[in-house]
Write a protein that holds these residues in place. Structure first.
Motif, PDB file in Angstrom:
ATOM      1  N   ILE A   1       0.835  -1.201   0.000  1.00  0.00           N
ATOM      2  CA  ILE A   1       0.000   0.000   0.000  1.00  0.00           C
ATOM      3  C   ILE A   1       0.874   1.258   0.000  1.00  0.00           C
ATOM      4  N   GLU A   2       1.920   1.236   0.832  1.00  0.00           N
ATOM      5  CA  GLU A   2       2.791   2.408   0.961  1.00  0.00           C
ATOM      6  C   GLU A   2       3.570   2.693  -0.320  1.00  0.00           C
ATOM      7  N   THR A   3       4.104   1.636  -0.957  1.00  0.00           N
ATOM      8  CA  THR A   3       4.889   1.876  -2.177  1.00  0.00           C
ATOM      9  C   THR A   3       4.001   2.360  -3.317  1.00  0.00           C
ATOM     10  N   LEU A   4       2.767   1.874  -3.369  1.00  0.00           N
ATOM     11  CA  LEU A   4       1.834   2.344  -4.403  1.00  0.00           C
ATOM     12  C   LEU A   4       1.515   3.822  -4.207  1.00  0.00           C
ATOM     13  N   ILE A   5       1.294   4.213  -2.944  1.00  0.00           N
ATOM     14  CA  ILE A   5       0.976   5.617  -2.668  1.00  0.00           C
ATOM     15  C   ILE A   5       2.174   6.514  -2.960  1.00  0.00           C
ATOM     16  N   ASP A   6       3.378   6.065  -2.576  1.00  0.00           N
ATOM     17  CA  ASP A   6       4.584   6.857  -2.837  1.00  0.00           C
ATOM     18  C   ASP A   6       4.877   6.981  -4.323  1.00  0.00           C
ATOM     19  N   ALA A   7       4.500   5.949  -5.103  1.00  0.00           N
ATOM     20  CA  ALA A   7       4.686   6.010  -6.555  1.00  0.00           C
ATOM     21  C   ALA A   7       3.684   6.952  -7.203  1.00  0.00           C
ATOM     22  N   TYR A   8       2.537   7.103  -6.565  1.00  0.00           N
ATOM     23  CA  TYR A   8       1.473   7.944  -7.124  1.00  0.00           C
ATOM     24  C   TYR A   8       1.644   9.417  -6.749  1.00  0.00           C
ATOM     25  N   ALA A   9       2.062   9.668  -5.503  1.00  0.00           N
ATOM     26  CA  ALA A   9       2.221  11.042  -5.013  1.00  0.00           C
ATOM     27  C   ALA A   9       3.505  11.132  -4.195  1.00  0.00           C
TER      28      ALA A   9
ATOM     29  N   LYS B   1     -10.531  -3.059   5.012  1.00  0.00           N
ATOM     30  CA  LYS B   1      -9.125  -2.849   4.701  1.00  0.00           C
ATOM     31  C   LYS B   1      -8.854  -2.988   3.210  1.00  0.00           C
ATOM     32  N   LEU B   2      -8.023  -2.085   2.694  1.00  0.00           N
ATOM     33  CA  LEU B   2      -7.698  -2.062   1.266  1.00  0.00           C
ATOM     34  C   LEU B   2      -6.654  -3.113   0.908  1.00  0.00           C
ATOM     35  N   THR B   3      -6.818  -3.739  -0.251  1.00  0.00           N
ATOM     36  CA  THR B   3      -5.766  -4.565  -0.832  1.00  0.00           C
ATOM     37  C   THR B   3      -5.017  -3.718  -1.853  1.00  0.00           C
ATOM     38  N   THR B   4      -3.859  -4.157  -2.290  1.00  0.00           N
ATOM     39  CA  THR B   4      -3.106  -3.401  -3.298  1.00  0.00           C
ATOM     40  C   THR B   4      -3.889  -3.311  -4.602  1.00  0.00           C
ATOM     41  N   ARG B   5      -4.596  -4.368  -4.945  1.00  0.00           N
ATOM     42  CA  ARG B   5      -5.399  -4.362  -6.177  1.00  0.00           C
ATOM     43  C   ARG B   5      -6.538  -3.346  -6.078  1.00  0.00           C
ATOM     44  N   ALA B   6      -7.192  -3.310  -4.910  1.00  0.00           N
ATOM     45  CA  ALA B   6      -8.282  -2.355  -4.720  1.00  0.00           C
ATOM     46  C   ALA B   6      -7.759  -0.921  -4.757  1.00  0.00           C
ATOM     47  N   LEU B   7      -6.585  -0.692  -4.158  1.00  0.00           N
ATOM     48  CA  LEU B   7      -5.998   0.646  -4.164  1.00  0.00           C
ATOM     49  C   LEU B   7      -5.665   1.096  -5.582  1.00  0.00           C
ATOM     50  N   LYS B   8      -5.133   0.190  -6.408  1.00  0.00           N
ATOM     51  CA  LYS B   8      -4.840   0.532  -7.802  1.00  0.00           C
ATOM     52  C   LYS B   8      -6.103   0.979  -8.530  1.00  0.00           C
ATOM     53  N   MET B   9      -7.203   0.263  -8.281  1.00  0.00           N
ATOM     54  CA  MET B   9      -8.472   0.610  -8.933  1.00  0.00           C
ATOM     55  C   MET B   9      -8.942   1.999  -8.488  1.00  0.00           C
ATOM     56  N   ILE B  10      -8.769   2.304  -7.199  1.00  0.00           N
ATOM     57  CA  ILE B  10      -9.187   3.609  -6.688  1.00  0.00           C
ATOM     58  C   ILE B  10      -8.306   4.724  -7.265  1.00  0.00           C
ATOM     59  N   LEU B  11      -7.009   4.478  -7.361  1.00  0.00           N
ATOM     60  CA  LEU B  11      -6.103   5.489  -7.918  1.00  0.00           C
ATOM     61  C   LEU B  11      -6.405   5.752  -9.388  1.00  0.00           C
ATOM     62  N   ASN B  12      -6.715   4.689 -10.127  1.00  0.00           N
ATOM     63  CA  ASN B  12      -7.077   4.863 -11.538  1.00  0.00           C
ATOM     64  C   ASN B  12      -8.380   5.650 -11.674  1.00  0.00           C
ATOM     65  N   LYS B  13      -9.314   5.369 -10.770  1.00  0.00           N
ATOM     66  CA  LYS B  13     -10.578   6.105 -10.793  1.00  0.00           C
ATOM     67  C   LYS B  13     -10.356   7.566 -10.435  1.00  0.00           C
ATOM     68  N   LEU B  14      -9.454   7.806  -9.483  1.00  0.00           N
ATOM     69  CA  LEU B  14      -9.123   9.166  -9.073  1.00  0.00           C
ATOM     70  C   LEU B  14      -8.555   9.961 -10.245  1.00  0.00           C
ATOM     71  N   ASN B  15      -7.741   9.311 -11.067  1.00  0.00           N
ATOM     72  CA  ASN B  15      -7.190   9.970 -12.261  1.00  0.00           C
ATOM     73  C   ASN B  15      -8.279  10.379 -13.236  1.00  0.00           C
ATOM     74  N   LYS B  16      -9.337   9.571 -13.323  1.00  0.00           N
ATOM     75  CA  LYS B  16     -10.436   9.877 -14.246  1.00  0.00           C
ATOM     76  C   LYS B  16     -11.317  11.002 -13.713  1.00  0.00           C
ATOM     77  N   LEU B  17     -11.412  11.100 -12.386  1.00  0.00           N
ATOM     78  CA  LEU B  17     -12.272  12.108 -11.776  1.00  0.00           C
ATOM     79  C   LEU B  17     -11.639  13.500 -11.736  1.00  0.00           C
ATOM     80  N   ALA B  18     -10.299  13.558 -11.688  1.00  0.00           N
ATOM     81  CA  ALA B  18      -9.634  14.866 -11.539  1.00  0.00           C
ATOM     82  C   ALA B  18      -8.264  14.845 -12.196  1.00  0.00           C
TER      83      ALA B  18
END
Length: 272
Positions: free
Chosen positions: A168-176, A199-216
């Motif tokens: 989770i941490e490495t995905l967030i650090d790679a994103y922001a 609790k979030l899984t890494t796969r679920a977090l990736k989906m949320i980050l991709n959705k976040l990119n589409k929203l803003a």
């Protein structure tokens, strides 16, 4: 040193500039305001923090080549000589002569960084008279739109983590960027999911980050979207509610600043 600065619509009214997030555009305009008479900025990171922008905004300006960085930490505005014509009696030469010697000026009056650090160029201190013939030094590189390629913030950065164990941490650090406001808000969102027993899984977090990119497209709006979900304990992210009294896309400080600048530029254009 001259106290007035000009902004050319030839640069800021292009699709490639307007495609950037509002915060990146605002940071560029702050750089143009605070640069010395040759477009050099002594402390770009200090300005970044002072105006409330993020490291991602700075990286976008570098990636799209609106600024040219140096190892010393100094940077220069690539299209400075397009923006500003400074009279010789008001001109003060930059103190960053080592960095200046690594630059040339192309035929479009844009700075070009010389990759061979053993090669040094002498750049005229002021822009020549319009009737002056352009010298051979000014024809080194032609500015091309393909050199200012579009950057997809966040989405491309997720690809950098492949090949290593993802958390989770490495995905967030790679994103922001670590320590940025967006990074902290993402960690708060993850913590909220833990508190509601989802609790979030890494796969679920990736989906949320991709959705976040589409929203803003910009970091500020992404933060507000996450805060909205945290406030309501939502498992997912959703488009901002325009009726939210705490936030309005058109009333953010950066939006107001950009709108004020746009109005000023329009008024200036009417008088030309």
């Amino acid at each position: 040193m001259a106290q007035r600065r000009m902004i050319s619509l030839k640069i800021v009214d292009t699709d490639i500039f307007l495609d950037m997030p509002l915060t990146a555009r605002y940071l560029y305009l702050e750089f143009c305001t605070r640069a010395d008479d040759e477009g050099f900025i002594a402390s770009p990171k200090k300005i970044l923090r002072m105006v409330g922008c993020s490291d991602d905004d700075f990286k976008i300006l570098m990636a799209k080549q609106f600024i040219i960085p140096f190892e010393s930490g100094v940077c220069v505005i690539k299209h400075w000589k397009i923006h500003n014509y400074i009279r010789s009696d008001r001109f003060t030469e930059t103190i960053y002569l080592n960095e200046k010697s690594l630059l040339a000026v192309d035929e479009n009056s844009a700075y070009v960084k010389v990759h061979d650090e053993n090669t040094h160029y002498v750049i005229p201190n002021v822009i020549p008279d319009v009737n002056q013939v352009v010298g051979s030094m000014d024809t080194q590189v032609r500015l091309g739109k393909d050199r200012l390629g579009k950057v997809s913030k966040g989405k491309d950065r997720l690809e950098e983590g492949k090949g290593s164990k993802e958390t989770i941490e490495t995905l967030i650090d790679a994103y922001a960027s670590s320590g940025s406001e967006l990074n902290k808000t993402l960690l708060d969102f993850v913590e909220m999911r833990k508190e509601i027993k989802k609790k979030l899984t890494t796969r679920a977090l990736k989906m949320i980050l991709n959705k976040l990119n589409k929203l803003a497209d910009d970091e500020y709006t992404k933060i507000k979207i996450l805060e909205q979900s945290i406030l309501h304990s939502w498992q997912d992210v959703y488009e901002l509610k325009q009726g939210n009294s705490n936030y309005s896309v058109n009333n953010s400080p950066v939006d107001k600043a950009m709108q004020g600048l746009a109005n000023w530029l329009n008024e200036e254009g009417k008088h030309e």
